[in-house]
Write a protein that holds these residues in place. Sequence first.
Motif, short mmCIF file in Angstrom:
data_model
loop_
_atom_site.label_atom_id
_atom_site.label_comp_id
_atom_site.label_asym_id
_atom_site.label_seq_id
_atom_site.Cartn_x
_atom_site.Cartn_y
_atom_site.Cartn_z
N LYS A 1 15.96 27.54 70.73
CA LYS A 1 14.71 27.17 70.08
C LYS A 1 14.99 26.60 68.70
CE LYS A 1 11.99 30.78 72.38
NZ LYS A 1 11.14 31.96 72.19
N GLU A 2 14.22 25.58 68.35
CA GLU A 2 14.37 25.01 67.02
C GLU A 2 13.75 25.95 66.00
OE1 GLU A 2 12.79 21.14 66.84
OE2 GLU A 2 14.41 20.23 67.97
N ASN B 1 13.09 20.23 60.42
CA ASN B 1 13.39 21.36 61.27
C ASN B 1 14.50 20.99 62.26
OD1 ASN B 1 11.31 22.93 60.17
ND2 ASN B 1 9.80 21.95 61.53
N GLY B 2 15.19 21.99 62.79
CA GLY B 2 16.14 21.74 63.86
C GLY B 2 17.55 22.19 63.52
N ASP B 3 18.28 22.56 64.56
CA ASP B 3 19.66 23.00 64.38
C ASP B 3 20.58 21.86 63.96
OD1 ASP B 3 18.86 25.48 65.09
OD2 ASP B 3 19.69 25.44 67.13
N GLY B 4 20.13 20.63 64.14
CA GLY B 4 20.98 19.49 63.79
C GLY B 4 21.33 19.42 62.32
N GLU C 1 28.50 22.87 68.34
CA GLU C 1 27.08 23.18 68.55
C GLU C 1 26.85 24.22 69.64
OE1 GLU C 1 25.11 19.49 69.25
OE2 GLU C 1 25.70 18.64 67.31
#
Length: 615
Positions: A6-7, A200-203, A56
């Motif tokens: 999930k982001e 937002n985001g795992d990036g 990742e």
Amino acid sequence: MINGAKESGVPGSTEKSEDSGSDDGEIGASDSDEEHDSRTNVESITSRSTFSSHLEYKLSQGEVDNLFKRKWNYKWEVPALRAPNCKWRGTGDCFLKDIDMNEMCGLKPRLYKHWVDVYQGSGGTDFQSSEQRFFFSICNSYRDVLHHNKKPFYLKGQEDSSILDAYVLHTLNHVLRTRDLISKNDAKVADAQGQGSILNGDGFLDHGFTRPKVLILLPLASIAFWVVKRLIQLTPSKHKVNIEHMDRFTEEFGSGGVESEEEDEDVENSKRKKSSKPSDFQSLFGGNNNDHFMIGIKYMGRKIKLYADFYSSDIIVASPLGLITKIGAAEVEKEKDIDYLSSIEVLIIDHADVILMQNWSHVNTVVEQLNRLPVKQHGTDIMRIRPWYLDGQAQFYRQTIILGSHLNPDVNSLFNRHCLNYEGKVKLVCLYKGVLPKVLIPVRQIYERFEADSIADVDDARFQYFCKKVFPKIKDSIQGGIMLCISSYFEFVRLRNFLKSQEASFCLLGEYTKQSDISRGRVWFFQGQRKIMLYTERAHFYHRYKIRAIQKLIIYSLPERKEFYPEIVNMLEGSQNMSCTVLFSRFDQFRLERIVGSASAKRMITSEKGVFVFC
């Protein structure tokens, strides 16, 4: 395959830190190779790199628990390139069979093109099937790698330069991709903040605790000089418009150092003609033999900075002793720390066979210090740190590449117990022909096997066998010229104390023996004033003495380095009643097979007989 996640909201930040790519002219988003290099295959450019997929991936608790069990299941084998007696074995799925050698496999396009140009410029042909291209694919899998049959440069091994180029390219690719990713995200965060929005985001989780990502351990400054120069040579021109402190580096590391340029060959050859030492000894020790060094390397957009502060470096090149000194200082002085080791993602240990002759325990200590939680923040943006760093899982993402000319139980233990990469392992398995044909004199070599219940008991069992079976035969002998060859210093001290207790006539030639005592002992031994000489493998490694007047050779423990066996046995040349006795157990298999050959070693260890003769 990357686990779905999930982001989560990640507040952006423009705060500069050691990992920030926005200062000092760092590589920026506009510098990305993918956006500008039109000569490369589009599909290769857009395909997902192993760099991204490796970093990742999100480990489950079950996977972490399994890694702590340290049980490795090697499922596949692939023949080694141009090495018919060797195979690569690996855990997990076999990635080597699926590699398309015509693709770049995630290598940055500009870096790939420069690599090909350098390879072809040096006269190389058929790049796609070359040894360095193959080994790069292994490194680029991000698995832990153990290559223990590398032909070193000092033994005229061309393979050494191919392996070096492969891991240097892997290092550069990892560093430049890291800097690109951070720089691009910095730009996106800045744009978002300018618009008053939150990204937002795992990036955007792209940081470690500190900046250094690659640690290269090397035994000698001359080798470090060679490796760093090759690192610079393989860096695309765009990233090395300026190289800071190159003169200082050449002065401190390259004084008579190992060179690869053709103009130095005449100087090297003239040195060898004047010396009585073997050519491999001169190649290894003919340069800067300093074993206490450490240097940081920082990539800054269009320039490379040598002697960068460790916390602002991308790559750290060091000797084990150099790092041990830093670790010791941090333990004593509270204001000092070694947090720059907390975020190492690629560890390379090259010339492990030479480091074994120094002090391998230093390597174990260094590895144990890697990927620990830091004691200070060091200006890092905590909101950008990858989750697995914060969860204390960094050791499972660190790739370790160990390179050397032979395998040893200490190296094997490090690879099995301290290399816990979730990607898995790849190691080389070889069959050996042995070096007995290099014994040039007609001497009977008698191998006597002693029994030991476990590897923990083998030292005591060897000593007891010597005291009860071997020493009584030489104790009352009037014949002198008895040489006892010993592999480790521990065995050397033990035999020295034993001979003292027996009031035996002996002299010492060990790695810590004073030069005056060595000269005196060699004269006494030659003249027969001392019947026994204790000689260690490390003394032979560092000095390559040629001992005269040997009549009876007793190899108490086989040498680690197979080339030393014929060198030492051939010292019997000219003796009247020459003999050679070798002690071994089933726990000496690594050393034994390198000397007598894999087939003979297997037979000698499993046979009901305990005595074997080679002529």
